[in-house]
Design a protein around this motif. Sequence first.
Motif, PDB file in Angstrom:
ATOM      1  N   HIS A 169       0.843  -1.192   0.000  1.00 26.41           N
ATOM      2  CA  HIS A 169       0.000   0.000   0.000  1.00 26.41           C
ATOM      3  C   HIS A 169       0.884   1.250   0.000  1.00 26.41           C
ATOM      4  O   HIS A 169       2.098   1.149   0.203  1.00 26.41           O
ATOM      5  N   SER A 171       0.680   3.472   2.166  1.00 28.84           N
ATOM      6  CA  SER A 171       0.819   3.942   3.551  1.00 28.84           C
ATOM      7  C   SER A 171       2.280   3.922   4.009  1.00 28.84           C
ATOM      8  O   SER A 171       2.620   4.552   5.011  1.00 28.84           O
ATOM      9  N   GLN A 174       3.844   7.264   4.841  1.00 29.91           N
ATOM     10  CA  GLN A 174       3.497   8.042   6.045  1.00 29.91           C
ATOM     11  C   GLN A 174       4.697   8.270   6.969  1.00 29.91           C
ATOM     12  O   GLN A 174       5.080   9.409   7.234  1.00 29.91           O
ATOM     13  N   ARG A 195       0.126  -6.654  -4.857  1.00 24.39           N
ATOM     14  CA  ARG A 195      -0.467  -7.663  -3.961  1.00 24.39           C
ATOM     15  C   ARG A 195      -0.529  -9.013  -4.651  1.00 24.39           C
ATOM     16  O   ARG A 195      -0.886  -9.102  -5.823  1.00 24.39           O
ATOM     17  N   GLN A 209      -2.522   3.364  -5.642  1.00 21.27           N
ATOM     18  CA  GLN A 209      -3.330   3.986  -4.599  1.00 21.27           C
ATOM     19  C   GLN A 209      -2.871   5.422  -4.467  1.00 21.27           C
ATOM     20  O   GLN A 209      -1.848   5.807  -5.011  1.00 21.27           O
ATOM     21  N   GLU A 211      -2.386   7.945  -1.112  1.00 17.37           N
ATOM     22  CA  GLU A 211      -2.450   8.119   0.316  1.00 17.37           C
ATOM     23  C   GLU A 211      -2.582   9.611   0.579  1.00 17.37           C
ATOM     24  O   GLU A 211      -2.069  10.432  -0.180  1.00 17.37           O
ATOM     25  N   PHE A 249      -8.403  -0.304  10.830  1.00 15.06           N
ATOM     26  CA  PHE A 249      -7.058  -0.383  10.255  1.00 15.06           C
ATOM     27  C   PHE A 249      -6.113  -0.078  11.405  1.00 15.06           C
ATOM     28  O   PHE A 249      -6.344   0.883  12.147  1.00 15.06           O
ATOM     29  N   PHE A 251      -3.403   1.357  11.755  1.00  9.53           N
ATOM     30  CA  PHE A 251      -2.666   2.643  11.791  1.00  9.53           C
ATOM     31  C   PHE A 251      -3.564   3.842  12.035  1.00  9.53           C
ATOM     32  O   PHE A 251      -3.106   4.984  11.983  1.00  9.53           O
ATOM     33  N   VAL A 252      -4.847   3.605  12.262  1.00  7.63           N
ATOM     34  CA  VAL A 252      -5.743   4.718  12.596  1.00  7.63           C
ATOM     35  C   VAL A 252      -6.629   4.370  13.788  1.00  7.63           C
ATOM     36  O   VAL A 252      -6.896   3.205  14.066  1.00  7.63           O
ATOM     37  N   GLY A 283     -10.335   3.445   2.631  1.00 10.93           N
ATOM     38  CA  GLY A 283     -10.154   3.393   4.075  1.00 10.93           C
ATOM     39  C   GLY A 283      -9.536   4.690   4.559  1.00 10.93           C
ATOM     40  O   GLY A 283      -8.810   5.356   3.830  1.00 10.93           O
ATOM     41  N   ALA A 284      -9.832   5.007   5.819  1.00 11.50           N
ATOM     42  CA  ALA A 284      -9.322   6.260   6.365  1.00 11.50           C
ATOM     43  C   ALA A 284      -9.405   6.229   7.884  1.00 11.50           C
ATOM     44  O   ALA A 284      -9.875   5.253   8.473  1.00 11.50           O
ATOM     45  N   GLY A 285      -8.956   7.298   8.499  1.00 11.61           N
ATOM     46  CA  GLY A 285      -9.091   7.379   9.943  1.00 11.61           C
ATOM     47  C   GLY A 285      -8.212   8.475  10.515  1.00 11.61           C
ATOM     48  O   GLY A 285      -7.528   9.189   9.782  1.00 11.61           O
ATOM     49  N   ALA A 306      -5.686  10.295   7.806  1.00  8.35           N
ATOM     50  CA  ALA A 306      -5.028   9.647   6.670  1.00  8.35           C
ATOM     51  C   ALA A 306      -6.081   8.876   5.901  1.00  8.35           C
ATOM     52  O   ALA A 306      -7.107   8.486   6.459  1.00  8.35           O
TER      53      ALA A 306
HETATM   54  N1  DAH Z   1      -3.529   1.098   3.413  1.00 10.07           N
HETATM   55  C1  DAH Z   1      -4.899   0.664   3.398  1.00 10.07           C
HETATM   56  C2  DAH Z   1      -5.084  -0.426   2.360  1.00 10.07           C
HETATM   57  O1  DAH Z   1      -4.295  -0.543   1.489  1.00 10.07           O
HETATM   58  C3  DAH Z   1      -5.833   1.802   3.084  1.00 10.07           C
HETATM   59  C4  DAH Z   1      -5.869   2.817   4.170  1.00 10.07           C
HETATM   60  C5  DAH Z   1      -6.801   2.717   5.162  1.00 10.07           C
HETATM   61  C6  DAH Z   1      -4.962   3.853   4.206  1.00 10.07           C
HETATM   62  C7  DAH Z   1      -6.890   3.640   6.170  1.00 10.07           C
HETATM   63  C8  DAH Z   1      -5.036   4.811   5.195  1.00 10.07           C
HETATM   64  C9  DAH Z   1      -6.002   4.667   6.182  1.00 10.07           C
HETATM   65  O2  DAH Z   1      -4.209   5.823   5.268  1.00 10.07           O
HETATM   66  O3  DAH Z   1      -6.068   5.589   7.171  1.00 10.07           O
HETATM   67  O4  DAH Z   1      -6.047  -1.135   2.418  1.00 10.07           O
END
Ligand code: DAH
Length: 338
Positions: A169, A171, A174, A195, A209, A211, A249, A251-252, A283-285, A306
């Motif tokens: 991803h 991410s 970050q 993947r 993706q 981010e 997730f 990380f959030v 996805g986020a948080g 994020a």
């Molecule tokens: N990295 C996650 C994925 O690949 C997606 C994601 C979810 C990124 C939540 C984020 C986050 O920054 O806050 O499925």
Amino acid sequence: MQEKIEKLKQEFLEGIKKVATADELFVLEKKYLGRKSEFNEILKGLKDLSPQERRKIGPLANSTKVEIAKMIEYKRQEISAGGNLEKERIDVTLPGKRRSVGHLNPISLVRAEIEDIFTRMGFEIADGPEVETEFYNFDALNIPKDHPARDMQDTFWIDSEKGILSRTHTSNVQVRYMEKHKPPFRIIAPGRIFRNEATDANHEHTFHQFEALVVGDDVSVANFKFVLEKFFSEFFKQDIRVRLRPSYFPFVEPGFEFDISCTVCGGKGCRTCKGGGWLELGGAGMVNQNVFVAAGYPRNKYQGFAWGFGLERLAMMKYKIDDIRLFHSGDLRFIRQF
Ligand code: DAH
């Protein structure tokens, strides 16, 4: 006399046709224009002619001589250019040949548009490596070794003992970014990810993706929702609403998935949104404090949001593409439509 000149010219024309080299041309030139040439004899003999004849023959002899000299010069250029000038002559009045310019892949188009919209909103564009360490891809994002989230993102390992992998991803950007920058900041990081997936119309092993990461003293979920609604409304050129659903997730905290109001029916319900009026997007948080700590920030000093989601999904919605595998198919019939 006149006949003689014409005969000479005729002979010359025959002769020059056969000339292929500079040496041959030299011989020919000597033969027709040289001091001892027949032509010169004729010119020399002009003075013995009657004034009446001279007036007739003189100009003819001279113009023929000039003509021959010109043809020799032309031939000389032709030989030194290494080819047949006549064949290479460019007719500037012909219609041009259309040069085919390539087409940008829709992923590149979408990416450029996203970058454009976000830079206008004051975001910086960040980048990270596609070959990544386990640390930035997982550990620093609060995903411990035995965590099931690692299985959710089937990883292509490059060297599993050394912990080197193809990032699963975006991410990974970050913590890499936060190690080098202090809040406040806002970034997006578009890029390619990998993947180990079985592919079908909605799944690819290689996709993109982007981010986003916004961190400051008082960044809130409301800011997140506003930014996303602005972005989607610009991107789809219509009013788009964003809806959050609780999700997980590592990380959030809190984490959510977000949907956007259907781009086809505007939320009333249609085939595209299967009647629900919403389309799932990503996805986020709010960034988990453990992630800040992994980046070297003090715990509980900053807060931020994020998100991460697929560019292919956006491109498919925007251009009504029904199979994700088309993007990398190399099929020109596909790419030429953009
Ligand atoms: N990295 C996650 C994925 O690949 C997606 C994601 C979810 C990124 C939540 C984020 C986050 O920054 O806050 O499925």
